[in-house]
Design an enzyme around this catalytic site. Structure first.
Site, PDB file in Angstrom:
ATOM      1  N   TYR A 238      11.458  56.067  84.991  1.00 14.02           N
ATOM      2  CA  TYR A 238      12.660  56.215  85.805  1.00 14.02           C
ATOM      3  C   TYR A 238      13.036  54.894  86.476  1.00 14.02           C
ATOM      4  CZ  TYR A 238      13.609  61.245  85.682  1.00 14.02           C
ATOM      5  OH  TYR A 238      13.997  62.504  85.303  1.00 14.02           O
TER       6      TYR A 238
ATOM      7  N   TYR B 273      15.803  50.135  86.639  1.00 14.72           N
ATOM      8  CA  TYR B 273      16.337  49.525  87.854  1.00 14.72           C
ATOM      9  C   TYR B 273      15.611  48.226  88.184  1.00 14.72           C
ATOM     10  CZ  TYR B 273      18.625  54.023  88.441  1.00 14.72           C
ATOM     11  OH  TYR B 273      19.404  55.138  88.249  1.00 14.72           O
TER      12      TYR B 273
END
EC number: 3.1.-.-
Length: 804
Positions: free
Chosen positions: A498, A502
């Site tokens: 996840y 980022y």
């Protein structure tokens, strides 16, 4: 009259008519009689030509006379009447333009745009000219009134907020009026202004001292009062003085006043270089906020940061790279290290930074699995009053002139209040936080948090409460634009997967070249450069781990393990380095790169720092800085369960400039050698002067023809300015070799086959067409297609042969 008299008169008329000269003349009537045309002759034509020439000459003389009178007599400087007439003409034109502007608001907006500084007016005028070229007057006028006009109004509000009352007061001093136009200045202008500010601070110090130092009996508190006066002048420029928090007056001070910090603080406030760094940083931030106010930082213009800020960051990175390549590190023993290699081997390398954070997140994931914790992914966004631009590129009407830094401070304050409430409720978590920009530069956060499953709902509800409590009325029942939470399902993906995206897109975009950002429409790999420039400009901390031991001790342990491995030599791999087995286990975990083991050996997650077994040790630097004070540097590691400290930076390295190449030094010798550091003689003369010597001794230049693309790229980037100039001079002197035309060699059978295929496609198949195709040319075949001959085949495509 009698009848006899009438007869006598008629007889007289008849007798008179007998002679032509005595006949009565006919009455003239221009409306009935045609005008007599003079006969055309050679003399009449000549007279007509002379009259026309005389008329043209007379007109020329009159025009020349008028020019002379207007130039020497009827001008503004000589004739007051003419000057008054010209002034009246200009006034009437100005009144007419004013009336046109009053009845046409678009011209007022254009005049306001042209009155702005170049960094504002130039990009806005480019957009205005584009809308004007569309040929849609209504859309053009609507764009000026609904977009440009609000942008200019917001720009004035931003300028007013930047120039505080105290800042304007400082600009009223002699020589400091340039502070009012600080965002418009260049680097050289800011340097001159910083010199003037430093001189003003020096005068303030002289005025504050007075006769204070006439005697040797000066108390520290008196010196502190002198420092306070100079610090007050610094605060008026919206700059926090050095050591202000330690030296300012506090009502309930627990520790004694550190008077030893006053000399270093005063030295900085009197230094022009220190003021240059402060003013230049302020100039860049103010300029960027002004560009945000006019919607030049958005997905429609330049995402995250302005275009000029991006170019400045690239230039800064290039200069830093040149500096690293021109310097090296030297120790007391004479050992040298290339500074570029040292920088690339440190955490400044984006690849090393990304790998370390991914290893840390993976360690948190393993610890969460061992503890049975759940992982939740949160997204927190600022209220709409922090966003300057909408998604369509138009100004946000709810924006309150807040800066990017203020949006970051808002999230930090909100998170601090939430953590206080969470700890008060007895709830704990650990994880990582990532700060990202919106397309207009506003900060938003992504958090990957691990917590107990029973506390997940309580923590999520509490975090939602703090995230949406400000400007709550604008959300309604939908809190998604401000706060989002997602429970990570291990079946769909791990927590590391996840957060990996980022982390990568905010460092170097590794592995994201094919993914397109939904917000900006650009590749995530290309966006990484803009994100780094945004974080550097606004001083935003991109990544933050919480609830785990510090990573600096992890780096020092890995450094210590490498030093021990080099010193042990023939010892068995894996032999203990530290005497204490608990500390050696932490060292082994850090050396292996296992963050999970390192964290657990340090005491685990959610453990206060005072209970960590290994911590970073610091010491006061022996060599003073340029301001006379001694800074703090990393010494190594220490542990509360062991005596003493372990030094990991025993060798003192000093940064020096690399030695000059022997060949370059020899080129500057001789009678024409310069007495300064550089040679200002033309390069062509230098080359001609040493051409014979080089031809006799052999060419010692690097042969770049034998290099591959990577080696050639590295060689060209490692060249200094002098090498670049010499290479350019050599390229100008050496005549380029003309490349011979390439012609494919084919057999007679292949030539006949080519001619047959050309004729079958409707071409002539002549020798000219065949020769053109063999030399790499192409022939148009219709519908935008062209045929060319490659690899003994006749091919047809809409692309040129050289593009394959």
């Amino acid at each position: 009259m009698s009848h006899a008299d009438m007869n006598n008169c008629s007889g007289f008329n008849e007798a008179a008519a007998a002679f032509s000269w005595n006949s009565p003349k006919k009455a003239i009537n221009p409306y009935l009689d045609l005008a007599e045309v003079a006969p055309v002759s050679a003399l009449s034509n000549l007279i007509t030509l002379y009259a026309a020439d005389n008329e043209q000459e007379q007109l020329r003389r009159e025009a020349l006379s008028d020019q002379v009178w207007e130039r020497y007599f009827f001008n503004e400087s000589r004739d007051p009447v003419q000057r008054e007439m010209e002034q009246d003409k200009f006034i009437s034109r100005a009144k007419l333009a004013h009336e046109q502007q009053r009845f046409n608001p678009d011209m007022v907006i254009l005049a306001d745009v042209n009155a702005q500084p170049s960094h504002i007016s130039r990009p806005l005028m480019q957009r205005i000219e584009y809308f004007s070229s569309l040929g849609r007057p209504k859309a053009y006028s609507r764009y000026l009134r609904e977009t440009i006009k609000p942008c200019l109004e917001r720009l004035e509000h931003v300028r007013d907020s930047q120039l505080s009352t105290s800042f304007r007061f400082m600009a009223s001093h002699e020589g400091l009026d340039g502070l009012l136009i600080l965002p418009e200045m260049s680097q050289d202008q800011v340097k001159r202004l910083s010199t003037l500010v430093a001189a003003h601070m020096s005068m303030c110090l002289d005025a504050a001292c007075g006769d204070l130092y006439a005697t040797d009996d000066v108390k520290p508190e008196e010196i502190r009062k002198t420092w306070e006066k100079v610090a007050a002048e610094t605060l008026r420029l919206d700059v926090i003085p050095p050591a202000f928090e330690q030296l300012r007056r506090k009502r309930n001070r627990r520790k004694p006043v550190p008077y030893e910090l006053i000399p270093g603080s005063l030295a900085r406030m009197l230094c022009a270089d220190w003021w240059y760094r402060k003013l230049w940083k302020m100039r860049c931030e103010w300029r960027e906020e002004q560009l945000r106010a006019v919607c030049l930082v958005s997905k429609k213009a330049s995402p995250y940061v302005s275009y000029e800020a991006m170019m400045h960051k690239r230039e800064q990175r290039r200069k830093s790279l040149e500096f690293f390549r021109s310097h090296e590190l030297v120790n007391e023993d004479g050992d040298t290290l290339d500074m570029e290699d040292v920088v690339n081997a440190s955490s400044s390398n984006p690849a090393h930074r990304r790998n370390e954070m991914m290893a840390c997140v993976k360690g948190l994931e393993l610890i969460a699995e061992m503890r049975g914790d759940c992982a939740v992914f949160y997204t927190i966004t600022c209220p709409s009053r922090f966003h300057s631009t909408l998604n369509n590129g138009r100004p946000n009407p709810t924006w309150t002139n807040t800066t990017v830094r203020q949006s970051s401070d808002y999230l930090v304050g909100m998170f601090a209040a939430f953590r206080k409430a969470m700890h008060k409720a007895g709830l704990r978590w650990y994880g990582v936080r990532v700060a990202e920009p919106h397309h207009d530069g506003t900060v938003h956060w992504h958090l990957l948090c691990f917590m107990r499953k029973k506390d997940r709902r309580t923590i999520t509800a509490l975090l939602r409460k703090f995230a949406i409590r400000e400007d709550r009325e604008e959300l309604g029942n939908n809190t998604g634009p401000r706060f989002k939470s997602e429970l990570i399902n291990p079946r769909k993906g791990t927590p590391t997967s996840y957060i990996a995206k980022y982390i990568s897109k905010n460092i170097d975009g590794r592995g994201l070249a094919g993914e397109i950002s939904k917000e900006t429409g650009k590749s995530l790999r290309d966006n990484a450069e803009y994100v780094n420039a945004w974080a550097s400009l606004h001083r935003v901390q991109q990544f933050r781990f919480f609830g785990i031991p510090g990573r600096q001790a992890y780096r020092e342990l890995r450094l210590l393990a490498g030093q021990a491995a080099r010193q042990q030599g023939d010892k068995k791999a894996g032999a203990p380095v530290l005497d204490n087995p608990r500390l050696d286990a932490i060292l082994a975990a850090a050396d292996a790169g296992c963050f999970a083991t390192y964290i657990m050996k340090q005491g685990g997650v959610l453990v206060p720092r005072k209970y960590h077994l290994i911590r970073t040790a610091y010491e006061i630097n022996e060599e003073p800085t340029a301001y006379g004070d001694h800074g703090i540097r990393i010494y190594g590691i220490w542990s509360p369960i062991a005596e003493g400290k372990i030094c990991t930076h025993a060798v003192k390295w000093k940064m020096v400039r690399k030695a000059v190449d022997v060949q370059e030094a020899a080129a500057d010798q001789g009678a024409c050698a310069p007495w300064t550091r550089g040679n200002n003689c033309p390069l062509a003369e230098n080359l001609n002067q040493h051409e014979k010597d080089k031809s006799a001794d052999g060419d010692t230049r690097t042969d770049i023809t034998c290099m591959d693309d990577k080696e050639l790229h590295d060689y060209l980037h490692s060249m200094g300015k002098k090498e670049h100039r010499e290479l350019a001079a050599r390229l100008r002197l050496v005549k380029p070799k003309r490349r011979k035309d390439h012609k494919q060699r084919i057999t007679e059978h292949q030539r006949q086959q080519l001619v047959y295929e050309l004729k079958s496609r409707g071409f002539d198949g002549s020798e000219k067409e065949v020769d053109l195709l063999l030399r790499g040319g192409s022939i148009p075949s219709g519908a935008g297609l062209r045929i060319f001959y490659r690899n003994q085949r006749l091919q047809e495509d809409d692309k040129w042969r050289d593009l394959y």
